[in-house]
Scaffold this active site. Structure first.
Site, short mmCIF file in Angstrom:
data_model
loop_
_atom_site.label_atom_id
_atom_site.label_comp_id
_atom_site.label_asym_id
_atom_site.label_seq_id
_atom_site.Cartn_x
_atom_site.Cartn_y
_atom_site.Cartn_z
N HIS A 61 0.84 -0.78 -0.13
CA HIS A 61 -0.44 0.31 0.00
C HIS A 61 0.62 1.18 0.11
CE1 HIS A 61 -4.01 -2.27 1.41
NE2 HIS A 61 -2.35 -2.84 1.68
N PHE A 62 0.91 1.56 -1.01
CA PHE A 62 1.65 3.17 -1.25
C PHE A 62 1.36 4.14 -0.77
CE2 PHE A 62 5.82 1.21 -3.68
CZ PHE A 62 5.79 -0.17 -3.02
N ARG A 63 -0.43 4.40 -0.74
CA ARG A 63 -0.95 5.46 -0.44
C ARG A 63 -1.01 6.72 -2.05
NH1 ARG A 63 -3.16 2.49 3.04
NH2 ARG A 63 -1.83 1.97 5.19
N ASN A 93 -6.61 0.99 -2.16
CA ASN A 93 -7.61 2.30 -1.13
C ASN A 93 -6.85 2.91 -0.90
OD1 ASN A 93 -5.36 0.03 -0.35
ND2 ASN A 93 -6.31 0.47 1.73
N HIS A 178 -9.32 -10.21 0.69
CA HIS A 178 -8.91 -9.58 2.24
C HIS A 178 -9.83 -10.49 3.49
CE1 HIS A 178 -7.90 -6.71 5.95
NE2 HIS A 178 -8.89 -7.65 6.04
N HIS A 231 -2.47 -12.86 3.46
CA HIS A 231 -2.37 -12.51 5.34
C HIS A 231 -2.94 -13.49 5.65
CE1 HIS A 231 -5.51 -9.31 4.47
NE2 HIS A 231 -4.85 -8.73 3.82
N ASP A 302 2.62 -7.11 2.56
CA ASP A 302 1.37 -6.27 3.27
C ASP A 302 2.01 -5.01 3.58
OD1 ASP A 302 -0.88 -4.88 3.77
OD2 ASP A 302 -1.37 -6.24 5.48
N HIS A 306 1.33 3.91 8.09
CA HIS A 306 0.65 5.12 8.74
C HIS A 306 1.90 6.19 9.85
CE1 HIS A 306 -3.11 3.77 8.35
NE2 HIS A 306 -2.72 2.34 8.26
#
Length: 441
Positions: A61-63, A93, A178, A231, A302, A306
């Site tokens: 997840h590189f946002r 996401n 997921h 995961h 994964d 944050h």
């Protein structure tokens, strides 16, 4: 005499047939000859090092866009190559969600020669885009469809069986899942204890995961649609998935193989909080049992960063997720050094496995005609993970201070040396990953 752009010499090369002391000749970004000799524009002496097929991390997840204070495509990819990772699949996401052709194209444009590694992007399934997914999953640079059965970070959620069936009916590529049961987690929300992150796996319990996995397997069989469960955290799920290999593959993560809740939550607090949760030492040991049985197909990080400020909020207001793309290969090399697994098994989980599960074109092994992607490691190097080595914008790791045996030394992507001994190349050269039969099938 043959000429090459690059020759790797002196190292132990991990071929499909096993390790060999040989050379690798590279021309035009591809592997041109094993056992090469001749002139080369560049020669890299890998004496004392092991040359692995390029590590492919199929869950990061590189946002970007929308959450770039945590991470962006450049910083996440920089962390990847510093950790020996040559290619990544990035998750949907973001803000806005990656759930349309325009959103995928936007990410590809943002990534072009800003990302240090090769890349593909998942399209997120929603309750509204099922009819479009068969077309979206075949767009260039698309890794496939991702379903969130349980709410995690972001607002992508498909939790009802009828909606899940619609998603599975649209398209043909393997769907990433997921698997946590939203209804059960909603019913158990009262199990969360304010200020106590160790209540996280009590809330999101084994049954939340196992129930969702049972449901998606039944729906997948009804739709005759291949799935990939991400995961996995419980031995019971791996036993179930092992009995359904005709339709399901699965992933485990280094953090679930390394951390045990009894130690992690008192030491790390919310830094150990992720979805699905870090569980007990008995769960961790069970994952290792099924790994030795050969059930997991892929190892994914994964990577879900944050900021420390966000993670510092009082549980359960703290967000779930931890960085991991840079520490994935070092952790697994350390497990090899400790005798928990073999280097051949790590290679299968991080290169051949991703290629096999997702039909990646030209990656996943050291063989003539394949992309010249290599993760070059020193299996004997002893070192400590420190914050100043970490490139993620989040700036922390649950593994800071951990002593490691085995270190990534070089990362080569399509014949370009993008990292060597902790130093990056002058420019990022990442390109979209290609998939067999997708763009022309």
């Amino acid at each position: 005499m043959a000429t090459f752009d690059l020759i790797l010499t002196g190292g132990t090369v991990h071929l499909p047939s096993g390790p060999a002391q040989t050379t690798v000749g590279i021309r035009g970004g591809k592997i041109a000859e094993i056992g090469a000799s001749g002139d080369a524009g560049e020669t890299i002496d890998c004496t004392g090092l092991d040359i692995l097929p390029g590590v492919i991390d199929t869950q990061v997840h590189f946002r970007e866009p929308g959450l770039v204070h945590k991470e962006d495509l450049e910083s996440g990819a920089r962390a990847a190559v510093l950790g020996g990772v040559t290619a990544v699949f990035e998750m949907p996401n973001t803000k806005p969600n990656t759930d349309s052709a325009d959103a995928i194209q936007d990410k590809l444009l943002r990534a072009h020669h800003r990302m240090w590694c090769d890349h593909a992007f998942y399209v997120g399934a929603t309750n509204h885009n099922a009819a479009d997914l068969a077309e979206l999953e075949r767009l260039p640079g698309t890794a496939g469809v991702k379903i969130f059965m349980g709410a995690s970070t972001g607002d992508l959620l498909v939790s009802e069986d009828s909606s899940l069936a619609e998603v599975l009916a649209s398209g043909s590529r393997r769907v990433a899942i997921h698997a946590e049961d939203e209804a059960r987690m909603n019913a158990r929300a009262g199990e969360r204890v304010t200020g106590d992150a160790s209540s996280h796996p009590v809330w999101r319990d084994d049954e939340s995961a196992l129930l969702a996995t049972r449901r998606i397997l039944a729906l997948a069989w009804a739709a005759r649609r291949r799935i990939h469960v991400l995961h996995v955290t419980t031995p019971a799920e791996l036993e179930l998935l092992g009995a359904n290999k005709d339709i399901a593959t699965c992933e485990v993560t280094p953090q679930h193989l390394t951390l045990a809740g009894e130690e992690a939550y008192p030491r790390l607090g919310t830094l150990a909080q992720m979805n699905p949760p870090i569980r007990s030492g008995a769960h961790r040991d069970g994952l290792w049992y099924w790994l030795r049985q050969g059930v997991p197909d892929i190892l994914g990080s994964d990577h879900a960063p944050h900021t420390l400020e966000e993670k510092g909020k009082t549980y359960p207001d703290s967000p779930s997720g931890m960085p991991g793309v840079q520490t994935m290969l070092p952790l697994m090399l350390n497990h090899v050094a400790a005798g928990r697994t073999t280097l051949a098994r790590v290679i299968d989980l991080t290169s051949a496995g991703p290629q096999r599960v997702f039909n990646i074109a030209g990656k996943g092994r050291i063989a003539v005609g394949y992309d010249a992607d290599f993760s070059i490691v020193d299996l004997k190097a002893r070192w400590t993970i420190e914050d100043d080595w970490l490139a993620s914008r989040s700036g922390w790791s649950p593994f800071t201070g951990m002593e490691i045996t085995g270190r990534p030394i070089g990362t080569i992507v399509r014949g370009h040396r993008v990292m060597w001994d902790g130093t990056l190349a002058d420019a990022a050269i990442g390109e979209p990953i290609r998939f067999e039969g997708v763009e022309f099938g």
